[in-house]
Write a protein that holds these residues in place. Structure first.
Motif, PDB file in Angstrom:
ATOM      1  N   VAL A   1       0.861  -1.182   0.000  1.00  0.00           N
ATOM      2  CA  VAL A   1       0.000   0.000   0.000  1.00  0.00           C
ATOM      3  C   VAL A   1       0.897   1.231   0.000  1.00  0.00           C
ATOM      4  O   VAL A   1       1.788   1.353   0.845  1.00  0.00           O
ATOM      5  CB  VAL A   1      -0.926   0.001   1.239  1.00  0.00           C
ATOM      6  N   PRO A   2       0.706   2.143  -0.958  1.00  0.00           N
ATOM      7  CA  PRO A   2       1.528   3.358  -0.995  1.00  0.00           C
ATOM      8  C   PRO A   2       1.382   4.169   0.300  1.00  0.00           C
ATOM      9  O   PRO A   2       0.301   4.198   0.902  1.00  0.00           O
ATOM     10  CB  PRO A   2       0.970   4.131  -2.199  1.00  0.00           C
ATOM     11  N   PRO A   3       2.451   4.831   0.723  1.00  0.00           N
ATOM     12  CA  PRO A   3       2.424   5.559   1.990  1.00  0.00           C
ATOM     13  C   PRO A   3       1.585   6.846   1.963  1.00  0.00           C
ATOM     14  O   PRO A   3       1.245   7.374   3.012  1.00  0.00           O
ATOM     15  CB  PRO A   3       3.895   5.886   2.255  1.00  0.00           C
ATOM     16  N   ILE A   4       1.227   7.325   0.799  1.00  0.00           N
ATOM     17  CA  ILE A   4       0.448   8.553   0.682  1.00  0.00           C
ATOM     18  C   ILE A   4      -1.043   8.196   0.605  1.00  0.00           C
ATOM     19  O   ILE A   4      -1.425   7.261  -0.096  1.00  0.00           O
ATOM     20  CB  ILE A   4       0.899   9.389  -0.545  1.00  0.00           C
ATOM     21  N   SER A   5      -1.861   8.942   1.329  1.00  0.00           N
ATOM     22  CA  SER A   5      -3.302   8.672   1.298  1.00  0.00           C
ATOM     23  C   SER A   5      -3.863   8.990  -0.087  1.00  0.00           C
ATOM     24  O   SER A   5      -3.271   9.771  -0.850  1.00  0.00           O
ATOM     25  CB  SER A   5      -4.029   9.512   2.347  1.00  0.00           C
ATOM     26  N   VAL A   6      -4.998   8.416  -0.389  1.00  0.00           N
ATOM     27  CA  VAL A   6      -5.645   8.677  -1.679  1.00  0.00           C
ATOM     28  C   VAL A   6      -5.978  10.161  -1.800  1.00  0.00           C
ATOM     29  O   VAL A   6      -5.758  10.769  -2.854  1.00  0.00           O
ATOM     30  CB  VAL A   6      -6.920   7.816  -1.837  1.00  0.00           C
ATOM     31  N   VAL A   7      -6.492  10.756  -0.745  1.00  0.00           N
ATOM     32  CA  VAL A   7      -6.853  12.177  -0.771  1.00  0.00           C
ATOM     33  C   VAL A   7      -5.619  13.025  -1.070  1.00  0.00           C
ATOM     34  O   VAL A   7      -5.649  13.901  -1.950  1.00  0.00           O
ATOM     35  CB  VAL A   7      -7.514  12.603   0.560  1.00  0.00           C
ATOM     36  N   ASP A   8      -4.524  12.775  -0.374  1.00  0.00           N
ATOM     37  CA  ASP A   8      -3.297  13.544  -0.598  1.00  0.00           C
ATOM     38  C   ASP A   8      -2.733  13.304  -1.998  1.00  0.00           C
ATOM     39  O   ASP A   8      -2.206  14.217  -2.636  1.00  0.00           O
ATOM     40  CB  ASP A   8      -2.241  13.205   0.453  1.00  0.00           C
ATOM     41  N   TYR A   9      -2.845  12.088  -2.490  1.00  0.00           N
ATOM     42  CA  TYR A   9      -2.340  11.740  -3.821  1.00  0.00           C
ATOM     43  C   TYR A   9      -3.103  12.502  -4.903  1.00  0.00           C
ATOM     44  O   TYR A   9      -2.509  13.096  -5.799  1.00  0.00           O
ATOM     45  CB  TYR A   9      -2.468  10.227  -4.027  1.00  0.00           C
ATOM     46  N   VAL A  10      -4.417  12.497  -4.805  1.00  0.00           N
ATOM     47  CA  VAL A  10      -5.245  13.208  -5.786  1.00  0.00           C
ATOM     48  C   VAL A  10      -4.950  14.703  -5.735  1.00  0.00           C
ATOM     49  O   VAL A  10      -4.822  15.357  -6.778  1.00  0.00           O
ATOM     50  CB  VAL A  10      -6.745  12.908  -5.550  1.00  0.00           C
ATOM     51  N   GLN A  11      -4.795  15.247  -4.543  1.00  0.00           N
ATOM     52  CA  GLN A  11      -4.461  16.673  -4.412  1.00  0.00           C
ATOM     53  C   GLN A  11      -3.107  16.972  -5.038  1.00  0.00           C
ATOM     54  O   GLN A  11      -2.946  17.983  -5.724  1.00  0.00           O
ATOM     55  CB  GLN A  11      -4.460  17.096  -2.946  1.00  0.00           C
ATOM     56  N   ARG A  12      -2.145  16.094  -4.815  1.00  0.00           N
ATOM     57  CA  ARG A  12      -0.810  16.290  -5.388  1.00  0.00           C
ATOM     58  C   ARG A  12      -0.865  16.289  -6.919  1.00  0.00           C
ATOM     59  O   ARG A  12      -0.285  17.150  -7.577  1.00  0.00           O
ATOM     60  CB  ARG A  12       0.126  15.193  -4.891  1.00  0.00           C
ATOM     61  N   LEU A  13      -1.576  15.313  -7.490  1.00  0.00           N
ATOM     62  CA  LEU A  13      -1.679  15.246  -8.945  1.00  0.00           C
ATOM     63  C   LEU A  13      -2.321  16.517  -9.505  1.00  0.00           C
ATOM     64  O   LEU A  13      -1.838  17.086 -10.485  1.00  0.00           O
ATOM     65  CB  LEU A  13      -2.485  14.020  -9.378  1.00  0.00           C
ATOM     66  N   SER A  14      -3.397  16.948  -8.879  1.00  0.00           N
ATOM     67  CA  SER A  14      -4.100  18.146  -9.360  1.00  0.00           C
ATOM     68  C   SER A  14      -3.227  19.387  -9.256  1.00  0.00           C
ATOM     69  O   SER A  14      -3.161  20.188 -10.175  1.00  0.00           O
ATOM     70  CB  SER A  14      -5.395  18.350  -8.583  1.00  0.00           C
ATOM     71  N   LYS A  15      -2.553  19.527  -8.124  1.00  0.00           N
ATOM     72  CA  LYS A  15      -1.703  20.703  -7.907  1.00  0.00           C
ATOM     73  C   LYS A  15      -0.523  20.728  -8.877  1.00  0.00           C
ATOM     74  O   LYS A  15      -0.230  21.758  -9.487  1.00  0.00           O
ATOM     75  CB  LYS A  15      -1.188  20.703  -6.474  1.00  0.00           C
ATOM     76  N   CYS A  16       0.134  19.604  -9.032  1.00  0.00           N
ATOM     77  CA  CYS A  16       1.360  19.562  -9.830  1.00  0.00           C
ATOM     78  C   CYS A  16       1.109  19.585 -11.334  1.00  0.00           C
ATOM     79  O   CYS A  16       2.053  19.766 -12.110  1.00  0.00           O
ATOM     80  CB  CYS A  16       2.184  18.343  -9.440  1.00  0.00           C
ATOM     81  N   THR A  17      -0.123  19.379 -11.744  1.00  0.00           N
ATOM     82  CA  THR A  17      -0.448  19.431 -13.173  1.00  0.00           C
ATOM     83  C   THR A  17      -1.363  20.607 -13.504  1.00  0.00           C
ATOM     84  O   THR A  17      -1.721  20.798 -14.653  1.00  0.00           O
ATOM     85  CB  THR A  17      -1.136  18.133 -13.639  1.00  0.00           C
ATOM     86  N   LYS A  18      -1.768  21.338 -12.467  1.00  0.00           N
ATOM     87  CA  LYS A  18      -2.687  22.465 -12.635  1.00  0.00           C
ATOM     88  C   LYS A  18      -3.951  22.031 -13.389  1.00  0.00           C
ATOM     89  O   LYS A  18      -4.425  22.695 -14.295  1.00  0.00           O
ATOM     90  CB  LYS A  18      -1.991  23.630 -13.322  1.00  0.00           C
ATOM     91  N   ALA A  19      -4.465  20.874 -12.990  1.00  0.00           N
ATOM     92  CA  ALA A  19      -5.629  20.283 -13.658  1.00  0.00           C
ATOM     93  C   ALA A  19      -6.878  21.144 -13.465  1.00  0.00           C
ATOM     94  O   ALA A  19      -7.082  21.739 -12.413  1.00  0.00           O
ATOM     95  CB  ALA A  19      -5.894  18.890 -13.110  1.00  0.00           C
ATOM     96  N   THR A  20      -7.714  21.168 -14.482  1.00  0.00           N
ATOM     97  CA  THR A  20      -9.004  21.840 -14.383  1.00  0.00           C
ATOM     98  C   THR A  20     -10.003  20.921 -13.701  1.00  0.00           C
ATOM     99  O   THR A  20      -9.801  19.710 -13.621  1.00  0.00           O
ATOM    100  CB  THR A  20      -9.545  22.212 -15.775  1.00  0.00           C
ATOM    101  N   ALA A  21     -11.088  21.516 -13.240  1.00  0.00           N
ATOM    102  CA  ALA A  21     -12.163  20.719 -12.641  1.00  0.00           C
ATOM    103  C   ALA A  21     -12.711  19.726 -13.657  1.00  0.00           C
ATOM    104  O   ALA A  21     -13.046  18.595 -13.311  1.00  0.00           O
ATOM    105  CB  ALA A  21     -13.269  21.647 -12.131  1.00  0.00           C
ATOM    106  N   ALA A  22     -12.777  20.132 -14.917  1.00  0.00           N
ATOM    107  CA  ALA A  22     -13.287  19.239 -15.962  1.00  0.00           C
ATOM    108  C   ALA A  22     -12.418  17.991 -16.083  1.00  0.00           C
ATOM    109  O   ALA A  22     -12.928  16.877 -16.220  1.00  0.00           O
ATOM    110  CB  ALA A  22     -13.351  19.971 -17.297  1.00  0.00           C
TER     111      ALA A  22
END
Length: 163
Positions: free
Chosen positions: A32-53
Motif C-alpha cells: 500500500v503506498p504511503p500517501i493517502s488517496v486524498v493527498d495523492y489526488v491533491q498532489r496530482l491536481s496541484k502539480c499538473t494544474k488540472a481543471t475541474a473538468a
C-alpha cells in the motif's frame, strides 16, 4: 478544493477487503503506498494544474474501467488506476501538456510503467473515451463553483518544487 472531494470519493469506494488482494495486475502495488488517496489526488491536481473538468472526466473514466473490468478498487490499486485515468483525461482536455516524465514523477512511478498503465487502461476500456453526462460523477459543491478552465493554484504553504 475539488481534488480533495475526488480523493474522498475514491477513498469511500475502496474495498475494505484489502487483505484479500486480487490477482496481480499492472495496477496493483506490491505494498500500500504511503500517501493517502486524498493527498495523492491533491498532489496530482496541484502539480499538473488540472481543471475541474479534467478531474471529473478522470473520475468518469475510472468508473468506466471499474465497471467494464469488474475490478474492485483497493488500497493496492487505487493510486495507479487514478493516475492512469487522470493522465488520459489531461491528454484529452488540457491544451497545455506536461511530459510523461513529469506525470510519472508526480505519480511516484517511472515513465515506462506509466506508459504501460495508460496502454492497459485504454485497452481494457476498449479506447472508449466518450463520456455521457449520466456516466460522469456528480460534481461536489466545490467543483460546481469552479470554472471548467480554472485551476487550483497552490493554496497552501507547499511550493511547486514539491511536484
Amino acid at each position: 478544493m475539488a481534488s480533495c472531494n475526488v480523493g474522498q470519493r475514491l477513498q469511500s469506494l475502496i474495498s475494505q477487503k484489502t487483505h484479500n488482494v486480487p490477482a496481480k495486475t499492472p495496477f496493483d502495488s506490491a505494498a500500500v503506498p504511503p500517501i493517502s488517496v486524498v493527498d495523492y489526488v491533491q498532489r496530482l491536481s496541484k502539480c499538473t494544474k488540472a481543471t475541474a473538468a479534467a478531474e471529473v472526466v478522470a473520475g468518469g473514466l475510472l468508473m468506466r474501467f471499474l465497471v467494464r473490468t469488474r475490478t474492485a478498487l483497493t488500497l493496492f490499486n487505487v493510486h495507479r488506476l487514478y493516475l492512469s485515468s487522470f493522465v488520459i483525461a489531461l491528454k484529452l482536455l488540457e491544451d497545455e501538456q506536461y511530459s510523461m516524465r513529469h506525470y510519472a514523477r508526480t505519480g511516484g512511478i517511472d515513465v515506462a510503467e506509466l506508459a504501460q498503465l495508460e496502454s492497459v487502461f485504454l485497452q481494457r476500456i476498449e479506447w472508449d473515451l466518450g463520456l455521457q453526462t449520466l456516466e460522469l460523477p456528480k460534481p461536489s459543491p466545490s467543483v460546481r463553483g469552479r470554472s471548467v478552465d480554472s485551476t487550483d493554484a497552490s493554496s497552501g504553504s507547499e511550493s511547486d518544487s514539491d511536484c
